[in-house]
Design an enzyme around this catalytic site. Sequence first.
Site, PDB file in Angstrom:
ATOM      1  N   PRO A  23       0.795  -1.230   0.000  1.00  0.00           N
ATOM      2  CA  PRO A  23       0.000   0.000   0.000  1.00  0.00           C
ATOM      3  C   PRO A  23       0.831   1.286   0.000  1.00  0.00           C
ATOM      4  O   PRO A  23       1.898   1.350   0.607  1.00  0.00           O
ATOM      5  CB  PRO A  23      -0.762  -0.102   1.326  1.00  0.00           C
ATOM      6  CG  PRO A  23       0.193  -0.818   2.237  1.00  0.00           C
ATOM      7  CD  PRO A  23       1.005  -1.747   1.364  1.00  0.00           C
ATOM      8  N   ASP A  24       0.318   2.286  -0.649  1.00  0.00           N
ATOM      9  CA  ASP A  24       0.842   3.630  -0.465  1.00  0.00           C
ATOM     10  C   ASP A  24       0.405   4.094   0.937  1.00  0.00           C
ATOM     11  O   ASP A  24      -0.455   3.467   1.570  1.00  0.00           O
ATOM     12  CB  ASP A  24       0.286   4.559  -1.551  1.00  0.00           C
ATOM     13  CG  ASP A  24       1.181   5.765  -1.791  1.00  0.00           C
ATOM     14  OD1 ASP A  24       2.030   6.061  -0.927  1.00  0.00           O
ATOM     15  OD2 ASP A  24       1.020   6.418  -2.844  1.00  0.00           O
ATOM     16  N   VAL A  25       0.978   5.180   1.411  1.00  0.00           N
ATOM     17  CA  VAL A  25       0.700   5.683   2.761  1.00  0.00           C
ATOM     18  C   VAL A  25      -0.812   5.800   3.001  1.00  0.00           C
ATOM     19  O   VAL A  25      -1.534   6.338   2.161  1.00  0.00           O
ATOM     20  CB  VAL A  25       1.358   7.068   2.938  1.00  0.00           C
ATOM     21  CG1 VAL A  25       1.071   7.621   4.332  1.00  0.00           C
ATOM     22  CG2 VAL A  25       2.849   6.961   2.691  1.00  0.00           C
ATOM     23  N   GLY A  68      -3.030   3.661   2.773  1.00  0.00           N
ATOM     24  CA  GLY A  68      -3.844   2.916   1.820  1.00  0.00           C
ATOM     25  C   GLY A  68      -4.689   1.833   2.461  1.00  0.00           C
ATOM     26  O   GLY A  68      -5.663   1.365   1.875  1.00  0.00           O
TER      27      GLY A  68
END
Length: 787
Positions: A300-302, A304
């Site tokens: 995941p991105d931050v 996410g």
Amino acid sequence: MLYKQLFAVASILPLISGAKHQRRANSTSTNATLAAEGILSNGLVDLGDWADAYAQAEAFVAGLTNSEKISIITGGDVASANWTALQFKDGGQGPQGYDWTTGWGESSALGMTWDKAAIGRQFSAVALEFYQKGFQVANAPTSQPLGRTPWGGRLVEALGADPYLNGIAFGLGAKAFSDVGVIPGGKHFLLNEQETNRSASGGMGGGGGGFGGGSPPGAGNMTLAARDTSTTESAPYSSNADDKTIHETYLWTFYDAVKNGLGGVMCAMTKVNGTLSCENADLLNTLLKTELGFPGLVFPDVNGQSSAYGSADAGLDYGSSSYWSNDTLVAGIANGSFSQARLDDMVIRNSIGYFKVNLNNGSQPALAGSSDFVDTMGNHSVIVRENGAASLVLLKNTNNALPLVKPRSMALFGSGAGPVMAGPNYVFSVTGAPSTYDGHLAGGSGSGQTSFPYLYTPNSVLTQRAAADHTMIRWILNNTYAASSSSTFNGLSGGTAISQSVTSYATSAEVCLVFINAFSGEGADRTELKNDEQDALVNSVAAECNNTMVVINTVGARLVDQWIENDNITAVVYGGLLGQESGNSIVDVLYGDVNPSGRLPYTIAKNESDYNVEICYTYNCNFTEGNYIDYRYFDKYNVTPRYEFGYGLSYTEFTYGNLTVNTNTTALSSIYPTGVLTVGGKADLWDEVMTVSLSISNTGSVDGNEVAQLYVAYPDVADQPLRQLRGFEKVLIATGAQEPVTFSLRRRDLSYWDVVAQEWALARGTYTFSVGASSRDLRVFGTATVS
Ligand SMILES: *[C@@H]1O[C@H](CO)[C@@H](O)[C@H](O)[C@H]1NC(C)=O
Ligand SMILES: *[C@@H]1O[C@H](CO)[C@@H](O)[C@H](O)[C@H]1NC(C)=O
Ligand SMILES: *[C@@H]1O[C@H](CO)[C@@H](O)[C@H](O)[C@H]1NC(C)=O
Ligand SMILES: *[C@@H]1O[C@H](CO)[C@@H](O)[C@H](O)[C@H]1NC(C)=O
Ligand SMILES: *[C@@H]1O[C@H](CO)[C@@H](O)[C@H](O)[C@H]1NC(C)=O
Ligand SMILES: *[C@@H]1O[C@H](CO)[C@@H](O)[C@H](O)[C@H]1NC(C)=O
Ligand SMILES: *[C@@H]1O[C@H](CO)[C@@H](O)[C@H](O)[C@H]1NC(C)=O
Ligand SMILES: *[C@@H]1O[C@H](CO)[C@@H](O)[C@H](O)[C@H]1NC(C)=O
Ligand SMILES: *[C@@H]1O[C@H](CO)[C@@H](O)[C@H](O)[C@H]1NC(C)=O
Ligand SMILES: *[C@@H]1O[C@H](CO)[C@@H](O)[C@H](O)[C@H]1NC(C)=O
Ligand SMILES: *[C@@H]1O[C@H](CO)[C@@H](O)[C@H](O)[C@H]1NC(C)=O
Ligand SMILES: *[C@@H]1O[C@H](CO)[C@@H](O)[C@H](O)[C@H]1NC(C)=O
């Protein structure tokens, strides 16, 4: 990670030949049954050259307890299994924040080369630096944001607004990282086209939440008009696109990367259809893991991830221990609300890439600290310089004003020509960037930030050239000095000093070079596509100097209509952010040591209002334009651009001729692909079904690279844009010589997404092929009928 641990091939994979994937009707429920869709052990995907790595990963997982498995998927070590957490690092322009790495140009500049060999060479060298620093996963390459809107702040990190061009480059990048021994973690998945309101911190509307923190871009008037601050929904925003658009524009590039060895995918921090991308089963299980047969890990991105089961069931494989623990996933297996098969699948996906790129061979150096003296620069400066020069686009060149030949006098204008007062690196920031940079701009910000060991500015390199040529060189490295021309420069008088104003410097020079730029980056979108201060400087110089040349370094589309038609502006060199050798690359082109061959990977409009897609300020960001972004829009609605997609001049001339089309009627006989589901989708999507050949002659007086571009028009039933790029080849042609060019068209290149059949379809009817030097400079034509 694992050290020198070898596993026996434990099982033969159960392959179900030709298994058909049925798209799930219910897209909102996620539970253990539905999550099975994306599980590798379901045998739906013929793993091909991933099969050995799968067997190794499966054997590895078989020896772990559930709590060890939880540790691995949450980024922990498992000492008993010799597993050390994978180390992830940004970005496409080299290991970020590390000393003694190369200061690479941005991917957006690399995309401007339109040169497959150059793209592969650069990504291989970038990957080697990750490997040597001890990283296992690169948060790269970056395909998207693709360029739905030119105001997208992060386009500087990505590969251009055309899915075909972007996809080819993305695939080359994935292959390069994988071949070198680093797991490529491509991003962002999916529809993450803007920064504004991208993150949950902060609300929607006027506050402009997210890392940006500050106010949303003021942008042009059309953007403000669309702003709707009345919503009570919270960020992140939701991108809503229809199935056809998703497939034909955004998912398209991930096919290329998955086919070419993508081992990781970073899901975006934004939502799609109202569900977080990292918890969206339609995106992860259905599209990525089933339709594309992606075998690696989704991370995941931050911010996410927001749930335990929701994320795990939807297809997220790597996440936070605050969601995934004994108390959630392991307990869930015991009470039936989560499946053992999925947990095992998550660990397999976390380790399969490691085996696939041979990180288990024990050869990788240990992880270096950011300021440890581990010099990974090699001879990469050569590649930075060559690719920087190869990416520069010559937009205008009246009466062969360029290349320069020993000018007697030259004046440089603008802070963009020289170093910023303190440099070369700037403070790391994911809060966006100012719209211009008060120095020579050669690197990005946020995860696109370049770590410069040094920086050649145009000023320093032009000084060396002037010394060699006996050129008198003067400079005013200040954009606004003209405003106070009555003042004098500190201590400057006597000798060869002249009256101290932009006017007198411009009047006295045989060549006037003005350096301007446009900056942006992660965390905020662009506020303007032109800049009053810089455009005023260009106009002031051009008012006095009949040989004014403008050099632009920009993060994305930068408009030029504030001065482009002025006859005194004889040349414009347009480029991205070129990295540590920027000054050398620019001077190589200005003096003709390199014949320019960069091409625009997006459209430069005449006015901001000519672009059809603005930044969204509402919770729902509806992609109502569908596939019609960039040139597809300009072509459909007959909007005349200033410089079209694919445009770029050379110091020589080329003529095109002898186009022929060859079709393989056997390969074209079926409307839908019939092959097995492989890594990269149905196998026969990749089969060559047609070739288009032609010859190009260099009729000018110097050798040069031409970028031949193939545009395809489909039969009406396919409901496609007027014409779309489906081939490009950069060929070096000696003066007076002729070279053959052949474009290979794969089944997917001629297919459209049939939303009813949920399959790529080859329309029956006549396809038209146009080959030329840009999307609007088409020179030779042919057709083929598929029946
Ligand atoms: C871990 O790796 C080391 C070094 O290769 C090896 O000596 C050791 O036996 C391994 N331990 C286990 C439990 O496999
Ligand atoms: C989808 O599944 C959920 C949970 O099983 C259910 O509540 C919902 O009614 C279903 N929706 C449709 C359209 O079938
Ligand atoms: C999971 O989803 C299926 C299909 O919607 C449904 O039949 C089943 O009851 C669900 N199971 C749980 C435990 O929610
Ligand atoms: C999870 O449970 C296992 C087995 O009971 C235990 O050994 C482990 O320490 C637990 N992990 C955590 C983080 O509590
Ligand atoms: C916005 O509109 C006003 C009034 O029409 C105009 O003066 C201004 O230049 C416009 N601003 C932009 C950024 O286009
Ligand atoms: C989002 O919703 C649209 C409209 O219902 C649909 O066409 C599209 O496939 C959905 N996207 C995903 C990823 O499910
Ligand atoms: C540029 O010139 C303006 C006007 O003379 C002055 O106010 C400003 O301080 C100068 N900027 C720099 C960086 O020297
Ligand atoms: C072009 O430059 C000359 C000086 O060489 C100047 O006299 C003329 O006004 C300029 N033309 C324009 C359109 O600025
Ligand atoms: C600029 O003007 C000078 C003086 O009239 C002339 O010699 C020169 O050829 C002009 N240069 C261009 C590029 O028009
Ligand atoms: C987006 O589309 C939905 C569904 O058609 C609609 O309800 C909503 O108002 C649209 N939002 C915007 C901002 O256009
Ligand atoms: C086309 O082919 C003919 C014959 O080989 C050749 O003479 C001609 O130069 C070619 N045209 C181009 C543009 O290369
Ligand atoms: C044509 O396509 C068929 C089916 O994909 C393939 O077997 C055959 O080798 C192809 N023929 C040529 C000449 O490429």
